[in-house]
Write a protein that holds these residues in place. Structure first.
Motif, PDB file in Angstrom:
ATOM      1  N   UNK A  28     -62.454  40.286  73.381  1.00 14.59           N
ATOM      2  CA  UNK A  28     -63.846  39.877  73.526  1.00 14.59           C
ATOM      3  C   UNK A  28     -64.781  41.040  73.219  1.00 14.59           C
ATOM      4  N   UNK A  29     -65.863  40.735  72.517  1.00 19.99           N
ATOM      5  CA  UNK A  29     -66.811  41.777  72.155  1.00 19.99           C
ATOM      6  C   UNK A  29     -66.295  42.721  71.087  1.00 19.99           C
ATOM      7  N   UNK A  30     -65.338  42.259  70.288  1.00 16.89           N
ATOM      8  CA  UNK A  30     -64.789  43.103  69.226  1.00 16.89           C
ATOM      9  C   UNK A  30     -65.879  43.467  68.217  1.00 16.89           C
ATOM     10  N   UNK A  31     -65.732  44.639  67.624  1.00 12.81           N
ATOM     11  CA  UNK A  31     -66.720  45.137  66.664  1.00 12.81           C
ATOM     12  C   UNK A  31     -66.050  45.436  65.334  1.00 12.81           C
ATOM     13  N   UNK A  67     -70.409  40.956  66.738  1.00 12.76           N
ATOM     14  CA  UNK A  67     -70.381  42.099  65.828  1.00 12.76           C
ATOM     15  C   UNK A  67     -69.150  42.103  64.919  1.00 12.76           C
ATOM     16  N   UNK A  68     -68.377  41.022  64.949  1.00 15.30           N
ATOM     17  CA  UNK A  68     -67.247  40.894  64.031  1.00 15.30           C
ATOM     18  C   UNK A  68     -67.769  40.586  62.636  1.00 15.30           C
ATOM     19  N   UNK A  69     -67.146  41.168  61.616  1.00 17.62           N
ATOM     20  CA  UNK A  69     -67.533  40.930  60.224  1.00 17.62           C
ATOM     21  C   UNK A  69     -66.563  39.922  59.617  1.00 17.62           C
ATOM     22  N   UNK A  70     -67.057  38.726  59.355  1.00 11.36           N
ATOM     23  CA  UNK A  70     -66.200  37.725  58.718  1.00 11.36           C
ATOM     24  C   UNK A  70     -66.481  37.617  57.222  1.00 11.36           C
ATOM     25  N   UNK A  89     -56.689  37.186  63.793  1.00 14.11           N
ATOM     26  CA  UNK A  89     -57.820  36.555  63.124  1.00 14.11           C
ATOM     27  C   UNK A  89     -59.105  37.127  63.685  1.00 14.11           C
ATOM     28  N   UNK A  90     -60.200  36.956  62.953  1.00 13.14           N
ATOM     29  CA  UNK A  90     -61.509  37.448  63.392  1.00 13.14           C
ATOM     30  C   UNK A  90     -62.513  36.306  63.303  1.00 13.14           C
ATOM     31  N   UNK A 109     -54.695  36.050  77.377  1.00 18.23           N
ATOM     32  CA  UNK A 109     -55.141  37.265  78.053  1.00 18.23           C
ATOM     33  C   UNK A 109     -56.426  37.711  77.382  1.00 18.23           C
ATOM     34  N   UNK A 110     -57.479  37.894  78.164  1.00 18.00           N
ATOM     35  CA  UNK A 110     -58.757  38.370  77.634  1.00 18.00           C
ATOM     36  C   UNK A 110     -58.835  39.872  77.849  1.00 18.00           C
ATOM     37  N   UNK A 111     -59.290  40.594  76.818  1.00 19.29           N
ATOM     38  CA  UNK A 111     -59.456  42.044  76.930  1.00 19.29           C
ATOM     39  C   UNK A 111     -60.818  42.440  76.370  1.00 19.29           C
ATOM     40  N   UNK A 112     -61.468  43.379  77.060  1.00 16.31           N
ATOM     41  CA  UNK A 112     -62.735  43.911  76.574  1.00 16.31           C
ATOM     42  C   UNK A 112     -62.723  45.425  76.681  1.00 16.31           C
TER      43      UNK A 112
END
Length: 243
Positions: A28-31, A67-70, A89-90, A109-112
């Protein structure tokens, strides 16, 4: 490490076992500049198959956040196979939206990493709040977070999760696998006060310096208290603003 490549269409996730859905690790919140960069330019995430026991069904890494670039729209449907049992995947969307499509029984599993949700005067907590509520409400979904310092980020995040009534699986602790580099606090504090070397070091920040994990709500907390999702989100933002 196995075959690596980007595949469009119906590539099975994880190890492809039709009888066992993969463990989804939702980042979550990946950049695009950190988590996604490591995905696309290094073998960093493939180490997951070496560092942890294999999960039945394999593992799917979902890099999710605004903030993920697809790139092109079609890229959001691309599945990258990192190893025989690991895919990624993004998607540029919220963690809550992704969880709603995942289904309630799929293992997750959620990770930040270093979200900063406890700072910013409550603005970041307000942006994160609905995702945090969705995560805590989803059955059997642990969530692990890291933060960069104790004097601001950790204290603010503890305020957010306590306001939500979250149940802590792992209490906040120093992370032995923190980042190698760190930023030392300013020598001059507001008002022209000069800090000692010790005080400046106490205000140092280091990525992933602290770690903790939550799972659901404490008894009679969260929705069980009668609070609506909107009320819980407001409590989270207010707690961060006070931190």
């Amino acid at each position: 490490a196995g075959a690596r490549g980007a595949i469009h269409g119906t590539e099975p996730l994880g190890d492809g076992d039709p009888d066992a859905p993969p463990l989804t690790v939702l980042l979550a919140g990946a950049s695009a500049h950190t988590e996604q960069f490591l995905l696309e330019h290094t073998e960093y995430w493939a180490e997951l198959t070496t560092a942890s026991p294999p999960a039945r069904g394999g593992v799917h890494l979902a890099f999710v956040g605004p903030d993920v670039d697809v790139g092109k729209p079609s890229r959001s449907e691309t599945i990258t196979r990192l190893t025989q049992s690991l895919t990624a995947s993004a998607r540029r969307e919220t963690a809550g939206a992704y969880l709603s499509r995942l289904g309630p029984s799929a293992p997750c599993l959620v990770m930040g990493f270093n979200t900063g949700m406890g700072g910013g005067g409550g603005a970041l907590a307000r942006a994160w709040a609905s995702d945090l509520v969705a995560t805590l409400k989803r059955p059997n979904t642990p969530a692990l977070f890291t933060c960069a310092n104790a004097f601001a980020d950790l204290s603010g995040e503890m305020g957010v999760f306590r306001a939500l009534g979250a149940r802590f699986l792992v209490q906040p602790a120093a992370n032995p696998f923190r980042a190698y580099t760190h930023a030392v606090g300013e020598v001059c504090a507001p008002g022209g006060i000069t800090l000692s070397d010790g005080d400046a070091r106490a205000q140092a920040s280091c990525a992933n310096a602290f770690v903790y994990a939550v799972l659901g709500f404490e008894k009679k907390k969260g929705p069980a208290s009668g609070a609506s999702d909107d009320q819980l989100c407001a409590l989270a933002a207010a707690a961060a603003a006070r931190a």
